[in-house]
Design an enzyme around this catalytic site. Structure first.
Site, PDB file in Angstrom:
ATOM      1  N   CYS B 111       0.857  -1.049   0.137  1.00 53.80           N
ATOM      2  CA  CYS B 111       0.128   0.134   0.045  1.00 53.80           C
ATOM      3  C   CYS B 111       0.837   1.184  -0.014  1.00 53.80           C
ATOM      4  O   CYS B 111       0.864   2.146   0.972  1.00 53.80           O
ATOM      5  CB  CYS B 111      -0.996   0.015   1.222  1.00 53.80           C
ATOM      6  SG  CYS B 111      -1.881  -1.593   1.429  1.00 53.80           S
ATOM      7  N   VAL B 112       1.736   1.342  -0.957  1.00 54.82           N
ATOM      8  CA  VAL B 112       2.603   2.319  -0.832  1.00 54.82           C
ATOM      9  C   VAL B 112       2.791   2.891  -2.372  1.00 54.82           C
ATOM     10  O   VAL B 112       2.346   2.534  -3.423  1.00 54.82           O
ATOM     11  CB  VAL B 112       4.084   1.869  -0.498  1.00 54.82           C
ATOM     12  CG1 VAL B 112       4.139   1.458   0.770  1.00 54.82           C
ATOM     13  CG2 VAL B 112       4.863   0.725  -1.465  1.00 54.82           C
TER      14      VAL B 112
END
Lengths: 496, 112
Positions: B111-112
């Site tokens: 989730c970056v």
């Protein structure tokens, strides 16, 4: 990727025109296909199995056996149209296949063909279709244009849950060897290394030491970021993005300051260094179970008394709804606390009984709004009263900042819009879709920025934070507008 | 889509997004080719970032957190350069992903 423009925003939410219908507008949008190694690491066929058409139907049959709900969802649609304009991807793209009913029909047509009498006898005349290459390609395209946010199901008079249908379709595709690279590669990393990033223990330890130095320098207080500490009271399970990305890491600093000021002993785990559970997105119970087991193993190994989850939307759904069946029983934990707890619940309770003290002046100049994350809003709760998942985060923010404003009521609470990057779509190969899908949230944000001077939007989900940092600039907002909820809390805790 | 960079008569494979398949094949010439494909000339400042990423990766088998990178660049190029904003000026698609690609490192996932 073809060039594209972000959709235009109106001055106010209620002035926004419905999207013009553009058939096939997003037919080109498909995520990268998983490589054989990504699939095999999860026990899926490496590539398309020879008799995949038959196997897909067989797998659908297995899913129908396992889930009565899936059969009900596939049987009960009456095409009333209530869902049609409720999906952020339809609003952002105008592609009629992004109407939830049309998305559902991609799976429903195969169901009709093989599992209903009318479909077996009358075929196409009752909307039944055979599994073939064309149908499979439509599945791959449009079931990867659903973030499984469940907003449509709020408006469906039968409560049909498109997320369940999209999860089933992805599960069938995995079963025939057609996986999505982003989700499957990441799940493999969790099995191998313990988190979505692939962050090994020495790197995690180094990152946490760096944060201790930073906080000491800024606040003068020796706030600890403990890792693998046996006998700590609290095991904090948080998304690995909190160790890596901005503004996520500022949220992690906020959790640490809360524990520090409240005098709660806590630890992170290098084994369970991930709250996220992407198996939810691909509909795989087996993978979800395997990932959740790491949390149990860490809790047992470290001998903790409580489990607290950091800011991660779908992780909280999995934890709140399934943790007991996936990884329980939790009879070795302290029965005085709920299992699991959300960090917002912990902070909220500490504020209430003055276990921590917040100074709003530390956030002077900020007018903050709150983005309800889809999985928290529509699939979980916080606290012990209905609607607590809406109330608690807002009360914590209001205690930390001088000014709070809510966005339009059609875009908050259980009507919240997805950020546009959830459900396994937060990948660069879907950037056009993500920018267009953010349209309704950006529309509501624009209204409160222009009319009420909102400066920041707080989020409690790693996906939302990354997605907004990426798409805000496309709509003319600075990426720094999105903040972690516990970033505001951490700022308001005066130490030293 | 090209599946390989051509550098000095050698073929160096990459994935769908341009990240090297085998990080052992990286060299400065490859970095220059990747940067060019990204529309970014390799200035001394960009080299500082790329070199730091590679050093960190050699020790930890992962790219550094954005904050770790920011601090390191501040030490090398001066405190006024120790900001996310400065790194985004150097690598507009995001320092973590774009600089990793040029440094021949795997793409940060999650989730970056």
């Amino acid at each position: 990727m073809s060039a594209f423009e972000p959709p235009p925003l109106a001055d106010e939410v209620e002035l926004a025109a419905p999207p013009a219908l553009v058939p096939g507008a997003m037919a080109h949008s498909r995520p990268y296909v998983a490589a054989p190694a990504h699939n095999q690491a999860l026990g899926f066929p490496a590539e398309r199995v020879p008799d995949w058409e038959r196997r897909a139907v067989e797998k659908l049959g297995e899913l129908l056996e396992r889930s009565r709900a899936l059969r009900v969802f596939l049987d009960s649609c009456v095409k009333c149209g209530a869902c049609a304009d409720k999906c952020h991807f339809f609003i952002g793209t105008g592609d009629p296949n992004n109407m939830p009913v049309a998305r559902q029909d991609l799976l429903r047509s195969l169901y009709r063909r093989h599992f209903t009498v009318a479909g077996r006898l009358l075929g196409r005349h009752v909307g039944a279709r055979d599994m073939d290459e064309a149908l499979l390609q439509e599945w791959y395209t449009y079931f990867h244009q659903c973030t499984q946010c469940r907003r449509c199901s709020v408006f469906c008079p039968f409560g049909i849950d498109t997320a369940e249908i999209s999860m089933a379709a992805r599960e069938i595709m995995d079963a025939i060897g057609l996986g999505q690279k982003y989700s499957n590669e990441i799940i493999g990393k969790v099995h191998k290394i313990g988190n979505n990033l692939g962050l090994p223990e020495p790197a995690l330890a180094n990152t946490l030491e760096g944060l201790e130095e930073d906080v000491l320098e800024q606040s003068g207080a020796a706030v600890k970021f403990p890792l693998d500490v046996h006998g700590a009271d609290v095991l904090l399970v948080t998304p690995s993005a909190d160790f890596f990305a901005e503004p996520h890491v500022d949220g992690l600093i906020g959790y640490a300051k809360v524990f520090h000021q409240a005098g709660i002993s806590w630890t992170l785990s290098s084994h369970a260094s991930e709250a996220a559970n992407f198996a939810l997105f691909i509909g795989s119970y087996e993978q979800m179970h395997k990932i959740a087991q790491r949390i149990r193993q860490a809790a047992v190994e470290l001998g903790v008394k409580r489990i607290v989850f950091g800011e991660c939307g779908h992780a909280w759904r999995v934890a709140y709804a399934f943790l007991n069946t996936l990884a329980g029983p939790w009879d070795f934990l302290d029965p005085a606390y709920p299992v699991p707890q959300h960090i917002v619940e912990v902070t909220h309770e500490l504020i209430r009984r003055r276990g921590i003290v917040l100074d709003r002046d530390a956030n002077a100049g900020k007018t903050v709004t709150f983005h309800d994350s889809c999985n928290v809003a529509r699939a979980s709760r916080m606290g012990d009263a209905p609607g607590g998942q809406f109330v608690l985060p807002r009360e914590v923010i209001k205690a930390a900042v001088p000014s709070f404003v809510d966005m339009h009521r059609d875009t908050t609470h259980d009507r919240t819009f997805c950020c546009g990057g959830g459900g396994g779509l937060l990948t660069d190969d879907l950037l056009e879709l993500r920018i267009k899908g953010a349209r309704p949230r950006m529309q509501a944000l624009k209204e409160v920025v222009e009319q009420q001077g909102v400066t920041h939007m707080a989020a409690i989900c790693a996906i939302c934070k990354t997605q907004f940092a990426k798409v805000l600039p496309a709509y003319g907002f600075p990426m720094e507008m999105v903040v972690s909820l516990h970033q505001l809390v951490g700022q308001a805790i005066r130490l030293g | 889509m090209d599946a390989a960079y051509q550098v000095d008569g050698k073929t160096i494979a990459h994935d769908e997004e341009g990240y090297l398949t085998d990080i052992g094949q990286w060299n400065e010439a490859v970095a220059g080719i990747i940067a060019e494909a990204e529309g970014l000339p390799m200035t001394a400042e960009r080299w500082e970032v790329v070199n730091f990423l590679r050093e960190y990766y050699q020790e930890y088998q992962i790219a550094p957190a954005v904050r770790v990178l920011t601090k390191a660049i501040g030490k090398k190029l001066g405190p006024e350069k120790a900001s996310n904003k400065y790194l985004y000026e150097l690598f507009p698609y995001g320092p973590a992903k774009q600089a990793c690609k040029i440094a021949g490192l795997p793409k940060p996932t999650g989730c970056v």
